[in-house]
Enzyme design. Structure first.
Site, PDB file in Angstrom:
ATOM      1  N   ASP A   9       0.844  -1.583   0.137  1.00 22.13           N
ATOM      2  CA  ASP A   9       0.511   0.664  -0.252  1.00 22.13           C
ATOM      3  C   ASP A   9       0.878   1.241  -0.194  1.00 22.13           C
ATOM      4  O   ASP A   9       0.980   1.544   1.103  1.00 22.13           O
ATOM      5  CB  ASP A   9      -0.887  -0.147   1.333  1.00 22.13           C
ATOM      6  CG  ASP A   9      -1.976   0.823   1.508  1.00 22.13           C
ATOM      7  OD1 ASP A   9      -1.609   2.380   0.845  1.00 22.13           O
ATOM      8  OD2 ASP A   9      -3.185   0.566   2.303  1.00 22.13           O
ATOM      9  N   ILE A  13       1.389   3.573   6.957  1.00 20.34           N
ATOM     10  CA  ILE A  13       0.217   3.184   7.221  1.00 20.34           C
ATOM     11  C   ILE A  13      -0.406   4.996   7.538  1.00 20.34           C
ATOM     12  O   ILE A  13      -0.107   5.972   6.952  1.00 20.34           O
ATOM     13  CB  ILE A  13       1.136   3.323   9.088  1.00 20.34           C
ATOM     14  CG1 ILE A  13       2.403   2.340   9.068  1.00 20.34           C
ATOM     15  CG2 ILE A  13       0.211   3.661  10.335  1.00 20.34           C
ATOM     16  CD1 ILE A  13       4.000   3.137  10.082  1.00 20.34           C
ATOM     17  N   HIS A  14      -1.850   3.833   7.287  1.00 16.64           N
ATOM     18  CA  HIS A  14      -3.031   5.404   7.520  1.00 16.64           C
ATOM     19  C   HIS A  14      -4.199   4.486   8.043  1.00 16.64           C
ATOM     20  O   HIS A  14      -4.129   3.656   8.541  1.00 16.64           O
ATOM     21  CB  HIS A  14      -3.358   5.344   6.266  1.00 16.64           C
ATOM     22  CG  HIS A  14      -3.502   3.872   4.582  1.00 16.64           C
ATOM     23  ND1 HIS A  14      -4.331   4.103   4.987  1.00 16.64           N
ATOM     24  CD2 HIS A  14      -2.725   3.703   4.205  1.00 16.64           C
ATOM     25  CE1 HIS A  14      -4.793   2.929   4.303  1.00 16.64           C
ATOM     26  NE2 HIS A  14      -3.942   2.204   3.800  1.00 16.64           N
ATOM     27  N   GLY A  15      -5.049   5.477   7.719  1.00 17.12           N
ATOM     28  CA  GLY A  15      -6.213   4.931   8.586  1.00 17.12           C
ATOM     29  C   GLY A  15      -7.318   3.179   8.739  1.00 17.12           C
ATOM     30  O   GLY A  15      -6.945   3.183   9.992  1.00 17.12           O
ATOM     31  N   ALA A  18      -4.246   0.989   9.934  1.00 19.92           N
ATOM     32  CA  ALA A  18      -4.326   1.759  11.987  1.00 19.92           C
ATOM     33  C   ALA A  18      -5.116   0.891  12.768  1.00 19.92           C
ATOM     34  O   ALA A  18      -5.551   0.745  13.506  1.00 19.92           O
ATOM     35  CB  ALA A  18      -3.802   3.148  11.943  1.00 19.92           C
TER      36      ALA A  18
END
Length: 163
Positions: A9, A13-15, A18
């Site tokens: 991706d 790290i993203h919503g 997470a």
């Protein structure tokens, strides 16, 4: 070190990672693996800030991620590995990291790439890397979110006559 999940991706790290993928994978560590991002202090800081507070996150070069995987002092880690592209996954595998499955969730469109899903675009170099992973028996699945059904990346590439 236990590999709990491997995802490509380009946002790292993203919503979604997470909140959903960390729970689905039951990881206790996140390793965002990218030579480029590891050298970018601003991006690295921003990525580490969006990691869930209960999960330790790292942004590492590919070589440092390989070393960490092989280091027995990290045996308690259940790690979610994140990559921006399949070429870096190939580097890990060729270095002896036993990746069995790769979730492909987001590769943005850029000139020279072909869009194969609403969230995934691939270049010839990406396709070659996916072929290499497939030849090693690694499952390659397309899925943006955990609740979606897995779709075979190689079947998708074949149906579009890209392989």
């Amino acid at each position: 070190m236990e590999i709990s999940f491997v995802r490509i991706d380009d946002r790292l790290i993203h919503g979604q990672v997470a909140t959903i993928w960390t729970k689905t994978s039951k990881c206790n560590r996140i390793m965002a693996c990218s030579d480029e991002v590891a050298k970018d202090d601003l991006r690295k800081t921003l990525l580490l800030q969006v990691a869930p507070p209960e999960i330790k996150a790292y942004v590492l070069t590919i070589d440092k991620a390989i070393d960490a995987y092989k280091n027995p002092k990290y045996d308690s880690f259940k790690t979610l590995f994140l990559f921006t592209n399949p070429k870096d996954v190939v580097r890990m595998v060729k270095a002896g990291v036993p990746i069995k499955s790769v979730n492909v969730g987001g590769m943005c469109y850029k000139e020279g790439k072909i869009q194969i899903t609403s969230a995934v675009s691939v270049s010839e170099e990406d396709i070659d890397a996916f072929k290499t992973l497939n030849e090693k028996g690694i499952e390659l699945e397309l899925r943006q979110v955990a609740s979606e059904n897995k779709v075979s990346l190689m079947s998708r590439l074949d149906s579009l006559k890209l392989i």
